[in-house]
Design a protein around this motif. Sequence first.
Motif, PDB file in Angstrom:
ATOM      1  N   LEU A 102       0.824  -1.202   0.000  1.00 53.95           N
ATOM      2  CA  LEU A 102       0.000   0.000   0.000  1.00 53.95           C
ATOM      3  C   LEU A 102       0.865   1.262   0.000  1.00 53.95           C
ATOM      4  CD1 LEU A 102      -2.809   1.216   0.075  1.00 53.95           C
ATOM      5  CD2 LEU A 102      -2.762   1.037   2.579  1.00 53.95           C
ATOM      6  N   GLY A 103       1.941   1.254   0.783  1.00 57.95           N
ATOM      7  CA  GLY A 103       2.817   2.417   0.833  1.00 57.95           C
ATOM      8  C   GLY A 103       3.502   2.688  -0.490  1.00 57.95           C
ATOM      9  N   GLN A 104       3.979   1.641  -1.156  1.00 56.66           N
ATOM     10  CA  GLN A 104       4.619   1.831  -2.453  1.00 56.66           C
ATOM     11  C   GLN A 104       3.616   2.270  -3.506  1.00 56.66           C
ATOM     12  OE1 GLN A 104       7.093  -1.287  -3.943  1.00 56.66           O
ATOM     13  NE2 GLN A 104       8.777  -0.705  -2.608  1.00 56.66           N
ATOM     14  N   ALA A 105       2.386   1.781  -3.410  1.00 59.97           N
ATOM     15  CA  ALA A 105       1.367   2.176  -4.379  1.00 59.97           C
ATOM     16  C   ALA A 105       1.054   3.664  -4.274  1.00 59.97           C
ATOM     17  CB  ALA A 105       0.104   1.352  -4.176  1.00 59.97           C
ATOM     18  N   VAL A 106       0.867   4.147  -3.043  1.00 63.71           N
ATOM     19  CA  VAL A 106       0.570   5.571  -2.864  1.00 63.71           C
ATOM     20  C   VAL A 106       1.787   6.417  -3.212  1.00 63.71           C
ATOM     21  CG1 VAL A 106      -0.154   7.326  -1.220  1.00 63.71           C
ATOM     22  CG2 VAL A 106      -1.159   5.035  -1.122  1.00 63.71           C
ATOM     23  N   ALA A 107       2.966   5.988  -2.795  1.00 61.60           N
ATOM     24  CA  ALA A 107       4.181   6.745  -3.088  1.00 61.60           C
ATOM     25  C   ALA A 107       4.475   6.781  -4.586  1.00 61.60           C
ATOM     26  CB  ALA A 107       5.371   6.148  -2.338  1.00 61.60           C
ATOM     27  N   GLY A 108       4.005   5.769  -5.305  1.00 56.83           N
ATOM     28  CA  GLY A 108       4.220   5.762  -6.745  1.00 56.83           C
ATOM     29  C   GLY A 108       3.505   6.875  -7.474  1.00 56.83           C
ATOM     30  N   LEU A 109       2.489   7.462  -6.823  1.00 57.90           N
ATOM     31  CA  LEU A 109       1.751   8.572  -7.429  1.00 57.90           C
ATOM     32  C   LEU A 109       2.429   9.920  -7.193  1.00 57.90           C
ATOM     33  CD1 LEU A 109      -1.931   7.607  -6.582  1.00 57.90           C
ATOM     34  CD2 LEU A 109      -0.833   7.563  -8.823  1.00 57.90           C
ATOM     35  N   ILE A 110       3.455   9.928  -6.335  1.00 52.82           N
ATOM     36  CA  ILE A 110       4.126  11.187  -6.042  1.00 52.82           C
ATOM     37  C   ILE A 110       5.058  11.532  -7.201  1.00 52.82           C
ATOM     38  CG2 ILE A 110       5.724  12.352  -4.479  1.00 52.82           C
ATOM     39  CD1 ILE A 110       4.630  10.664  -2.236  1.00 52.82           C
ATOM     40  N   GLY A 111       4.831  12.637  -7.804  1.00 50.18           N
ATOM     41  CA  GLY A 111       5.604  13.053  -8.964  1.00 50.18           C
ATOM     42  C   GLY A 111       4.698  13.644 -10.019  1.00 50.18           C
ATOM     43  N   VAL A 112       5.309  14.213 -11.027  1.00 51.29           N
ATOM     44  CA  VAL A 112       4.537  14.861 -12.095  1.00 51.29           C
ATOM     45  C   VAL A 112       3.635  13.870 -12.824  1.00 51.29           C
ATOM     46  CG1 VAL A 112       4.720  16.150 -14.252  1.00 51.29           C
ATOM     47  CG2 VAL A 112       6.241  16.687 -12.348  1.00 51.29           C
ATOM     48  N   PRO A 113       4.133  12.680 -13.263  1.00 54.21           N
ATOM     49  CA  PRO A 113       3.240  11.754 -13.981  1.00 54.21           C
ATOM     50  C   PRO A 113       2.064  11.298 -13.129  1.00 54.21           C
ATOM     51  CG  PRO A 113       5.530  11.146 -14.302  1.00 54.21           C
ATOM     52  CD  PRO A 113       5.511  12.163 -13.223  1.00 54.21           C
ATOM     53  N   GLY A 114       2.321  11.003 -11.842  1.00 51.52           N
ATOM     54  CA  GLY A 114       1.245  10.518 -10.989  1.00 51.52           C
ATOM     55  C   GLY A 114       0.165  11.554 -10.761  1.00 51.52           C
ATOM     56  N   VAL A 115       0.568  12.785 -10.480  1.00 49.62           N
ATOM     57  CA  VAL A 115      -0.420  13.838 -10.233  1.00 49.62           C
ATOM     58  C   VAL A 115      -1.229  14.122 -11.501  1.00 49.62           C
ATOM     59  CG1 VAL A 115      -0.700  16.265  -9.625  1.00 49.62           C
ATOM     60  CG2 VAL A 115       0.951  14.841  -8.382  1.00 49.62           C
ATOM     61  N   CYS A 116      -0.558  14.207 -12.640  1.00 54.98           N
ATOM     62  CA  CYS A 116      -1.267  14.478 -13.899  1.00 54.98           C
ATOM     63  C   CYS A 116      -2.239  13.352 -14.239  1.00 54.98           C
ATOM     64  CB  CYS A 116      -0.264  14.688 -15.030  1.00 54.98           C
ATOM     65  SG  CYS A 116       0.711  16.204 -14.884  1.00 54.98           S
ATOM     66  N   THR A 117      -1.819  12.116 -14.006  1.00 51.17           N
ATOM     67  CA  THR A 117      -2.713  10.989 -14.281  1.00 51.17           C
ATOM     68  C   THR A 117      -3.926  11.023 -13.361  1.00 51.17           C
ATOM     69  OG1 THR A 117      -0.850   9.630 -15.021  1.00 51.17           O
ATOM     70  CG2 THR A 117      -2.856   8.478 -14.376  1.00 51.17           C
ATOM     71  N   LEU A 118      -3.701  11.312 -12.088  1.00 54.92           N
ATOM     72  CA  LEU A 118      -4.805  11.389 -11.137  1.00 54.92           C
ATOM     73  C   LEU A 118      -5.828  12.440 -11.552  1.00 54.92           C
ATOM     74  CD1 LEU A 118      -6.120  10.716  -8.392  1.00 54.92           C
ATOM     75  CD2 LEU A 118      -4.559  12.379  -7.346  1.00 54.92           C
ATOM     76  N   LEU A 119      -5.358  13.612 -11.934  1.00 52.06           N
ATOM     77  CA  LEU A 119      -6.281  14.681 -12.320  1.00 52.06           C
ATOM     78  C   LEU A 119      -6.971  14.378 -13.645  1.00 52.06           C
ATOM     79  CD1 LEU A 119      -4.147  17.804 -11.318  1.00 52.06           C
ATOM     80  CD2 LEU A 119      -6.026  16.733 -10.052  1.00 52.06           C
ATOM     81  N   ALA A 120      -6.245  13.778 -14.570  1.00 52.18           N
ATOM     82  CA  ALA A 120      -6.857  13.454 -15.865  1.00 52.18           C
ATOM     83  C   ALA A 120      -7.958  12.408 -15.701  1.00 52.18           C
ATOM     84  CB  ALA A 120      -5.794  12.964 -16.844  1.00 52.18           C
ATOM     85  N   LEU A 121      -7.711  11.384 -14.885  1.00 47.41           N
ATOM     86  CA  LEU A 121      -8.740  10.373 -14.657  1.00 47.41           C
ATOM     87  C   LEU A 121      -9.933  10.957 -13.907  1.00 47.41           C
ATOM     88  CD1 LEU A 121      -6.546   7.267 -13.748  1.00 47.41           C
ATOM     89  CD2 LEU A 121      -7.816   7.665 -15.857  1.00 47.41           C
ATOM     90  N   ALA A 122      -9.661  11.904 -13.010  1.00 42.85           N
ATOM     91  CA  ALA A 122     -10.781  12.562 -12.320  1.00 42.85           C
ATOM     92  C   ALA A 122     -11.628  13.361 -13.308  1.00 42.85           C
ATOM     93  CB  ALA A 122     -10.257  13.460 -11.209  1.00 42.85           C
TER      94      ALA A 122
END
Length: 540
Positions: A102-122
């Motif tokens: 779980l920690g690696q999964a959440v930490a994997g979103l930290i960074g430019v690609p992760g944030v952009c992907t999160l917002l695009a999917l939202a």
Amino acid sequence: MVAHLIRLKLLLLRNGLRRSPWQLVGIVVGGLYGLWMLFLAVVGLILLRTLPTDVAETVLVLGGTLLLLGWTLTPVIFAGIDLTLEPARFALFPIPLRQLLLGQAVAGLIGVPGVCTLLALAATTVTWARGPLPFAIAVVSAVLALGLCVVLSRLVASAASELATSRRFRDVSRILLIVPLVLLGPGISLLAQGIGDSGAPGISAAAAVLGWTPLGAPFSAPAEAADGQLPVAVAKLIIAAAGLGLAAWGWSRTLSRALESPGSRSGSRSGGRGRGLSRAEGRGLGAFRWMPPTPAGAVAARALTYWIRDPRYTAGLIVVPLLPVIMYVSTVTGRRGHGSLLEGPFAFSGVLAAFILAWSISADVSYDSTAFSLHVAAGVRGRSDRLGRAAALLLFAFPTIVVLTLLPFLLAGDWSLAPAFLGLSLGVLLSGVGLSSLVSARYTVVVPLPGESPFKRPAGNSAQTLLVQFGGTLALGILASPEIVLLVLALVTRSPGYAWGALGVGVALGTGLLIAGILLGGLTMDRRAPELYASLTRVR
């Protein structure tokens, strides 16, 4: 523990920015680029809300599939760039596997690609804000898609964690990067043509198929709900959830194995000249087992080993099978109406492949670098050296060229001009190998050194390299001019005589020039071997 891993990721990122100002510049540039791409994506997703459901579904399924593939392939292509979440680093800490996942999964979103992907999917929920039910399905789908992005990425990263320390793995991953780069242009052309066609049935059919796979199901389920097909939407959500669960199970297995035995596999292969060898190669001698026990046979076996294991050679081999794809797309997108497949570049796939393969050994002595001293010290005759290198290439190039040349005629169902094109392809291959055997014995050019990336641009006398390449291409065109003339006559007159004449001339003249090139190249190498070796040592 999850919060601690997130803080650790942020701390490592902050320290990296403090250590290197260029990394800060890279983060800023990457962030600006990511924000621009995110802006375009959000605007496009908002505009999709005004389009019909089937069009929005096709675009989202294809775009979402590409997004998932990008997250999946990134750990392989850029292996070793980000080691902050490398599994082996946690092997000595008694962290429960579930918390580490779980920690690696959440930490994997930290960074430019992760944030952009999160917002695009939202933002995809805006596309399906066509009622309470489609919106609710879109929210669940976005969560599943985000989970698939992260889990697939970490699954591949865990599986490749041990391989990432191997130079061979890095070389192979870089070479495989050629495939999407080469196919990017044809893919864009086909996509543009499909969108330009009325209805775009091919693209819609591809999206429909992908919609029933874990890659496209989370992007297709909201469309089914918008059309009132609630059971179908639920079924696709189940497919996406099952894919996520299977990927998570695979990730947990690979991560557990990496924690229990970190680096064991790579360590068993470290050291010695057998690093990276397969089990069969480790037991035997490879091509040396079945090649004739002659000087030419030994050179051929050594050359075949280069073609298989040296990335500088292998990079060219990957391009050759992709040529028919590029030529086919160019022909399909360029023809008007229902013209034949033979009325375009697709028919010349074998000719171009023959030129690339034949000219690839024009720098084989340069690729040897200081290892060429083995040939000089052993007193290998130039004729044996030239014959062995040519035989190693022709062993796989000859059947490859025959297949690539006849493939367009097989698909078109018209064999009338096949002998003419086959004659030109074989003529270019045989004559080109003969010419390369002479050129590489006379000139050395600037190439990447052994162990370097095949894409490196080394410093040196690039002017001589360009002159050799241009002069060799012009000379090969002159040597193959009889076959070219006969091919043109066959195209104009449609006469079988000219077609079969081109085949006969290509084989006979090409064989003669091949033998002449090997003999002349051998004499040249016998006379200039010390000078060749001296020029290679100066390049280093």
